[in-house]
Scaffold this motif. Sequence first.
Motif: not given
Length: 526
Positions: A257-279
Amino acid sequence: MVWHEETEFEGNGHEFFLFEDHTASWVDSFITALDKGGPVLSSAPAEVLDHLRACRPHQMRERAWLVMYYSIILSMVSSSDPTNQSTKRKLRYNLWLALNDPRLFLEPSEANIQALTMLACHVEEFTTPTLCWMLATTACRMLQALGVNHRRLDPQTRERRVMMFWHLNLLDKALALIFGRPPTFHRAMSREIPLPTLAQLLSSQAQHNPTKAPRLFETHHFYQKLFLTRIMADIWNCLYEDAAPDHSRIEVVNQELESWYRQALQLLEAAALAEKPFLDARNAASIDLELHSLSFMYEYLRILLARSSSHMRTQCIESSKRMLHLLEHMVSESGELYNGIDWQLLCGSFTPFLELFGEIVSNGKGGSQETQDALAAMEQLPVFLGKMSSRNSLAAKLERIAVVFVQHAKSLMHPQGMLFIFAPWTSQQATNHTFWAEDQASNDAIDSRIPAAAWPDPWQSAGNMLHWDAFFTHAIAPAISGQPQVHENSVQTADLETWTSNFFGDAVFDWMGWDSQDFDFNLDGT
């Protein structure tokens, strides 16, 4: 369940309320909601939209689309205009009429599965935990009857069924862990049926929403939740199918569970950083909400594992505090339909809340920094429930219960001269009243208002009241003659120890059993 009295609609007979003035905008909202629900939801056929626009609901042959329409509109009205009881009452009546067709529950079809899932997940003004569970289970059985990954299916149908399976699997595993009931889909199914790829999710999204740019963050977020269902199945198996807790196995699943969370959070934070300026601000806030919801689910699952292992008590308490502090970020201001299942927020939040309450019962005297931090986290729940109560009748009841638990936790931390007050007050009312009288003169003044014989004793009849679902029922009891009910906190230490031991062995509350005994909703939502 929100029942209706037929006498209230004698003049309407068994006809639908038509809402001609709202039809055009509501049909547009219905189309938009289905688009946003892709790839899980399909677009409505042209014939269905024609009947809706012409106010001919009674002529629709496939009632599933009518159920979806009234589900979406009722949810929308509940979020945007929660005090409009007349409109909500009529929409609930229309929804009952749309459901008055046994084919919805007996004939497996993709449209019926979508309708039952929609009603189970997103219509808080209509469903209860029991109804949510029954609808979701029926939808899962229908999909099994239709087939998911069979060779006889053409590629398009197979891909669509696989997508439906993973969406239902997420719902199935989440409700199983929240309600303490066995999941419908065996965990082997999630090993045999392949996960949709990110390319498939993006392609399906483009088919449903061809005029807009791909929602990359939402696609990644949905994929990570689907992947999480495999771990959720392992958690269920670990907690409920072993004869006794296997501490080594619990720790292995926790590491996954911890391994999934670390990877998922890292990926989603990067996606949010890339996408939020256009929203715009609203869509950017929706991304923040989804990030918080990911952390919320992680902490909840970690608590379920940690509380089952004697070696992880510290992790359980720390996760409980973090999960409750996340609640201040979990109320959507946008009123969007797909912001998660309210049962996860309402019922799931009581697991960390009651873990911290049990910790204070055991170690709360003296008000150490640890117990002060636990109390501060507990105080987040009634505030959150107060915000949710306008759109969910269960939240209003649970808010009153949470207030009682918080005040009792305070009395245990500072027992001298404290009075325990049982009152069905909201958190807002609680801030405007003095719950505690810290001197004997004030105690005597309060005592004089209510006869001693009228005071309820939460610890009486140990066989009945030491179980905390009975404490839930007692905490929500209405005040006598409209007055706050006051009781001296004279519980014996032995009683608290017995109750706490029972509590730690029973932290998954039987929401469906409690709902069947204590829910008494009328058509007007009260």
